[in-house]
Structures are given as C-alpha cells and as structure tokens.
Design a protein around this motif. Structure first.
Motif, short mmCIF file in Angstrom:
data_model
loop_
_atom_site.label_atom_id
_atom_site.label_comp_id
_atom_site.label_asym_id
_atom_site.label_seq_id
_atom_site.Cartn_x
_atom_site.Cartn_y
_atom_site.Cartn_z
N ALA A 171 0.81 -1.22 0.00
CA ALA A 171 0.00 0.00 0.00
C ALA A 171 0.84 1.27 0.00
CB ALA A 171 -0.93 0.00 1.21
N GLU A 172 1.99 1.22 0.65
CA GLU A 172 2.84 2.40 0.78
C GLU A 172 4.29 2.04 0.47
OE1 GLU A 172 2.27 4.52 4.46
OE2 GLU A 172 0.21 3.81 4.58
N PRO A 173 4.64 1.97 -0.82
CA PRO A 173 6.00 1.60 -1.21
C PRO A 173 7.05 2.55 -0.65
CG PRO A 173 4.54 1.61 -3.11
CD PRO A 173 3.78 2.22 -1.98
N ASN A 174 8.21 2.00 -0.39
CA ASN A 174 9.36 2.81 0.00
C ASN A 174 10.23 2.96 -1.25
OD1 ASN A 174 11.68 3.95 0.96
ND2 ASN A 174 12.11 2.37 2.47
N ASP A 175 10.06 4.04 -1.97
CA ASP A 175 10.79 4.23 -3.22
C ASP A 175 12.23 4.69 -3.00
OD1 ASP A 175 9.93 6.73 -2.34
OD2 ASP A 175 9.81 7.53 -4.38
N GLU A 176 12.62 4.93 -1.76
CA GLU A 176 13.99 5.31 -1.46
C GLU A 176 14.89 4.10 -1.30
OE1 GLU A 176 14.11 7.91 1.87
OE2 GLU A 176 12.71 9.33 0.98
N SER A 177 14.30 2.96 -1.09
CA SER A 177 15.06 1.73 -0.92
C SER A 177 14.53 0.71 -1.91
CB SER A 177 14.89 1.23 0.52
OG SER A 177 15.54 0.00 0.69
N GLY A 178 14.68 1.02 -3.17
CA GLY A 178 14.05 0.22 -4.21
C GLY A 178 14.77 -1.05 -4.57
N ALA A 179 14.04 -2.15 -4.56
CA ALA A 179 14.53 -3.42 -5.08
C ALA A 179 14.36 -3.42 -6.59
CB ALA A 179 13.76 -4.58 -4.45
N ASN A 180 13.34 -2.72 -7.07
CA ASN A 180 13.08 -2.59 -8.50
C ASN A 180 13.27 -1.11 -8.83
OD1 ASN A 180 11.84 -2.11 -11.02
ND2 ASN A 180 10.54 -3.91 -10.78
N VAL A 181 14.44 -0.78 -9.39
CA VAL A 181 14.79 0.61 -9.64
C VAL A 181 13.82 1.26 -10.62
CG1 VAL A 181 16.61 2.14 -10.53
CG2 VAL A 181 17.21 0.18 -9.11
N ASP A 182 13.42 0.53 -11.66
CA ASP A 182 12.47 1.09 -12.64
C ASP A 182 11.14 1.43 -11.98
OD1 ASP A 182 14.33 0.86 -14.68
OD2 ASP A 182 13.59 -1.10 -15.32
N ALA A 183 10.62 0.52 -11.17
CA ALA A 183 9.35 0.76 -10.49
C ALA A 183 9.48 1.94 -9.53
CB ALA A 183 8.89 -0.49 -9.75
N SER A 184 10.60 2.04 -8.84
CA SER A 184 10.82 3.16 -7.91
C SER A 184 10.81 4.49 -8.64
CB SER A 184 12.15 3.00 -7.17
OG SER A 184 12.13 1.89 -6.33
N LYS A 185 11.52 4.53 -9.77
CA LYS A 185 11.62 5.77 -10.53
C LYS A 185 10.26 6.19 -11.09
CE LYS A 185 14.12 8.02 -14.16
NZ LYS A 185 14.85 8.00 -15.34
N ILE A 186 9.54 5.24 -11.68
CA ILE A 186 8.22 5.56 -12.25
C ILE A 186 7.24 5.92 -11.14
CG2 ILE A 186 6.27 4.61 -13.55
CD1 ILE A 186 8.36 3.01 -15.17
N PHE A 187 7.31 5.23 -10.00
CA PHE A 187 6.45 5.55 -8.86
C PHE A 187 6.65 7.00 -8.43
CE2 PHE A 187 5.63 5.79 -4.27
CZ PHE A 187 4.35 5.30 -4.20
N ARG A 188 7.91 7.44 -8.38
CA ARG A 188 8.23 8.81 -7.97
C ARG A 188 7.87 9.85 -9.02
NH1 ARG A 188 12.94 6.85 -5.89
NH2 ARG A 188 14.06 7.22 -7.81
#
Length: 96
Positions: A58-75
């Motif tokens: 529900a609340e991803p931690n995009d600062e500690s991304g296991a999936n860099v692409d998902a983190s970047k797009i999420f942000r």
C-alpha cells in the motif's frame, strides 16, 4: 517471501522476492539503513510479517528500491506506475 505472480513494485525484485526490513537477516544492517529491531527475529509472528507486506504494498518505499524502474516511475509518473500495476493484475487474473 516471494510473489509468484508478476509484480511491478519498488520493494519487489524482478524475481518476486520481497524486500522489507522485517525479512532481512537479523543483526546490524551493514548499510546502516535499518536498526536491528526492524530486521528479522524469531519473535516475529506470521501475522506481523503479513501486515508488514500489506503495508509495503500500500505504501511503497521508493527510497530503498529493489526494483529501480518501479521506484523511478512511482516517484516521477504515478499515473504510468498505476497503469503498469493494473495491467499486471489483469494479466494475473487472465483478463487480458
């Protein structure tokens, strides 16, 4: 813990493995990111682990991304992130 369906999430590796503190090996974090109290210990209940995973979803931690692409797009593009997630869910349910 690993998802067997395709997941596009900042805290889930491409192979489905979940990356959250409560599942990390016990002891001190070599990267100094987590305290030892946040990491795995034998006193963690299945309920607490599952609640942590639900919270992570529900609340991803995009600062500690296991999936860099998902983190970047999420942000940077939440609409695109949500579209990709919806497509994955449809594919998993056989709705595509």
């Amino acid at each position: 813990m690993r998802f067997t369906c395709k997941m596009f999430h900042p805290n889930v590796y491409e192979n489905g493995e979940v990356c959250i503190s409560i599942l990390h090996p016990p002891g001190e974090d070599p990267n100094m990111y987590e305290s030892s109290s946040e990491r795995w210990s034998p006193v963690q209940s299945v309920e607490k682990i599952l609640l942590s995973v639900l919270s992570m979803i529900a609340e991803p931690n995009d600062e500690s991304g296991a999936n860099v692409d998902a983190s970047k797009i999420f942000r940077e593009n939440r609409e695109e992130y949500n579209r990709i997630v919806r497509e994955n869910v449809k594919a998993t349910l056989g709705l595509n």
